[in-house]
Scaffold this active site. Structure first.
Site, PDB file in Angstrom:
ATOM      1  N   LYS A  23       2.286  -4.893   7.363  1.00 19.83           N
ATOM      2  CA  LYS A  23       2.774  -4.582   6.009  1.00 19.83           C
ATOM      3  C   LYS A  23       3.737  -5.618   5.423  1.00 19.83           C
ATOM      4  O   LYS A  23       4.468  -5.338   4.461  1.00 19.83           O
ATOM      5  CB  LYS A  23       3.445  -3.185   5.940  1.00 19.83           C
ATOM      6  CG  LYS A  23       2.679  -2.069   6.597  1.00 19.83           C
ATOM      7  CD  LYS A  23       1.206  -2.075   6.336  1.00 19.83           C
ATOM      8  CE  LYS A  23       0.842  -1.750   4.914  1.00 19.83           C
ATOM      9  NZ  LYS A  23      -0.638  -1.913   4.728  1.00 19.83           N
ATOM     10  N   HIS A  79      -1.186  -9.186  14.392  1.00 19.22           N
ATOM     11  CA  HIS A  79       0.146  -8.577  14.259  1.00 19.22           C
ATOM     12  C   HIS A  79       0.898  -8.667  15.583  1.00 19.22           C
ATOM     13  O   HIS A  79       1.976  -8.075  15.722  1.00 19.22           O
ATOM     14  CB  HIS A  79       0.033  -7.092  13.879  1.00 19.22           C
ATOM     15  CG  HIS A  79      -0.479  -6.844  12.489  1.00 19.22           C
ATOM     16  ND1 HIS A  79      -0.085  -7.591  11.403  1.00 19.22           N
ATOM     17  CD2 HIS A  79      -1.346  -5.909  12.003  1.00 19.22           C
ATOM     18  CE1 HIS A  79      -0.696  -7.126  10.321  1.00 19.22           C
ATOM     19  NE2 HIS A  79      -1.464  -6.117  10.655  1.00 19.22           N
ATOM     20  N   SER A  95       6.772   0.362   3.370  1.00 15.11           N
ATOM     21  CA  SER A  95       5.330   0.119   3.264  1.00 15.11           C
ATOM     22  C   SER A  95       4.609   0.634   4.509  1.00 15.11           C
ATOM     23  O   SER A  95       3.526   1.231   4.412  1.00 15.11           O
ATOM     24  CB  SER A  95       5.091  -1.385   3.082  1.00 15.11           C
ATOM     25  OG  SER A  95       3.729  -1.654   2.905  1.00 15.11           O
TER      26      SER A  95
HETATM   27  P1  A3P Z   1       3.481  -1.981  -0.466  1.00 15.94           P
HETATM   28  O1  A3P Z   1       3.096  -0.868   0.455  1.00 15.94           O
HETATM   29  O2  A3P Z   1       4.969  -2.153  -0.547  1.00 15.94           O
HETATM   30  O3  A3P Z   1       2.852  -1.865  -1.800  1.00 15.94           O
HETATM   31  P2  A3P Z   1      -0.269  -6.031   4.683  1.00 15.94           P
HETATM   32  O4  A3P Z   1      -1.358  -6.759   3.974  1.00 15.94           O
HETATM   33  O5  A3P Z   1       0.523  -6.871   5.607  1.00 15.94           O
HETATM   34  O6  A3P Z   1      -0.767  -4.768   5.263  1.00 15.94           O
HETATM   35  O7  A3P Z   1       0.809  -5.639   3.570  1.00 15.94           O
HETATM   36  C1  A3P Z   1       0.534  -4.699   2.574  1.00 15.94           C
HETATM   37  C2  A3P Z   1       1.654  -4.731   1.568  1.00 15.94           C
HETATM   38  O8  A3P Z   1       1.555  -5.943   0.799  1.00 15.94           O
HETATM   39  C3  A3P Z   1       1.583  -3.575   0.579  1.00 15.94           C
HETATM   40  O9  A3P Z   1       2.942  -3.347   0.184  1.00 15.94           O
HETATM   41  C4  A3P Z   1       0.764  -4.210  -0.521  1.00 15.94           C
HETATM   42  O10 A3P Z   1       0.861  -3.556  -1.761  1.00 15.94           O
HETATM   43  C5  A3P Z   1       1.403  -5.588  -0.575  1.00 15.94           C
HETATM   44  N1  A3P Z   1       0.548  -6.576  -1.245  1.00 15.94           N
HETATM   45  C6  A3P Z   1      -0.744  -6.846  -1.015  1.00 15.94           C
HETATM   46  N2  A3P Z   1      -1.189  -7.783  -1.869  1.00 15.94           N
HETATM   47  C7  A3P Z   1      -0.148  -8.109  -2.649  1.00 15.94           C
HETATM   48  C8  A3P Z   1       0.013  -9.032  -3.746  1.00 15.94           C
HETATM   49  N3  A3P Z   1      -0.987  -9.779  -4.188  1.00 15.94           N
HETATM   50  N4  A3P Z   1       1.233  -9.110  -4.316  1.00 15.94           N
HETATM   51  C9  A3P Z   1       2.258  -8.352  -3.872  1.00 15.94           C
HETATM   52  N5  A3P Z   1       2.164  -7.465  -2.853  1.00 15.94           N
HETATM   53  C10 A3P Z   1       0.973  -7.355  -2.258  1.00 15.94           C
END
Ligand code: A3P
Length: 290
Positions: free
Chosen positions: A42, A103, A133
């Site tokens: 996340k 991860h 998140s």
């Molecule tokens: P939130 O839950 O705070 O919205 P991962 O890809 O490591 O699983 O992380 C997911 C998190 O990154 C989520 O956060 C998601 O919304 C955010 N995320 C994914 N793409 C994004 C983007 N283009 N810009 C900003 N945040 C992004």
């Protein structure tokens, strides 16, 4: 689909399918041309994968979609219940250079990545937003252990009792090795603050040189809004019994500072006091708002 309990591997709690297949994951040897994207869950993994993918395809979203396998950056340690292919199945089908996602904390990354001097991009996100998140993700990912109530989740996070272990050890582990291993260490908050600057930084690290127009297009295509609509990025291809996006969308909010909507003043104080202890002398420049 079951929410199996986590199984520790060298002290790190991992999902059962990962722990049961640990030997083959640890034995994986990448090609020197492979690129590793490493994160605590996340922290901005999918965002970074999307940027890297577009950089490698000169900003051509269609070319990204025509990639030879449905998974563009195989997830090194994910072993799915058969017949769903695992990360290693995908990797074995793809010719290098590959982009590989993990991860795993630094000490659990198969040694071949370091022996072969693979390029590695690490993305870190401030602890509070990362935890918020992760909490929402654990609610909707029905293969992860039950998150339980928010108050208790804070304590599990502080004790490192979530999948892939302690956030604190994770961010510190890669930080300590970044110079020796030539790891590009990025921050989610920097990417939010100035996405173009960070895209250029990644481009240079990959020894690419794309035109300004292409860079602008990549910044646009990797905005939260665009990625939320993109079925290759929003994880709607993962079936509902695994990710129930009616509980919480994978592309949930994409903001810095959402922790303020979750922590009470008291919880924040308690968390900060513990943070000071766990992060003392780490000197990693995290920001909780921008
Ligand atoms: P939130 O839950 O705070 O919205 P991962 O890809 O490591 O699983 O992380 C997911 C998190 O990154 C989520 O956060 C998601 O919304 C955010 N995320 C994914 N793409 C994004 C983007 N283009 N810009 C900003 N945040 C992004």
């Amino acid at each position: 689909i079951h929410r199996f309990p986590l199984i520790p591997i060298r002290g790190i709690p991992l999902m059962n399918y990962i722990a049961q297949n640990w030997d083959s994951i640890w034995a994986f040897c990448p090609d020197p041309s492979d690129l590793l994207i490493a994160t605590y869950p996340k922290a901005g993994t999918t965002w970074t994968q999307e940027i890297v993918d577009l950089l490698l395809h000169n900003g051509d979203a269609e070319a990204c979609r025509r990639a030879p396998t449905p998974v563009r950056s195989p997830f090194l340690e994910i072993f799915s219940p058969p017949p769903i292919p695992s990360g290693l199945d995908f990797l074995n089908k793809m010719p290098p250079p590959r982009v590989i996602k993990t991860h795993l904390p630094f000490q659990l990354v198969p040694l071949g990545f370091w022996e072969n001097k693979c390029k590695t991009i690490y993305v870190a996100r401030n602890a509070k937003d990362n935890m918020v998140s992760y909490f929402h993700f654990d609610c909707m990912n029905l293969t992860q252990p039950e998150p339980g109530p928010w108050e208790g989740y804070i304590h599990k996070f502080m004790r490192g009792e979530l999948s892939w272990g302690s956030w604190y050890d994770h961010v510190k582990g890669y930080w300590a090795e970044r110079e020796k291993r030539n790891i590009l260490y990025l921050f989610y908050e920097d990417m939010k603050e100035n996405p173009r600057r960070e895209v250029v930084r990644i481009m240079k690290y990959l020894d690419l040189s794309l035109s300004d127009d292409v860079i602008d297009r990549i910044v646009e295509l990797t905005s939260f809004k665009k990625m939320k609509e993109n079925p290759m990025a929003n994880y709607t291809f993962i079936p509902t019994p695994v990710f129930d996006q009616s509980i919480s969308a994978f592309m949930r909010k994409g903001e810095v500072g959402d922790w303020m909507n979750h922590f009470t003043a008291e919880q924040s104080k308690m968390f900060d006091e513990d943070y000071e202890k766990q992060m003392k002398e780490a000197n990693i420049p995290f920001r909780t708002n921008i």
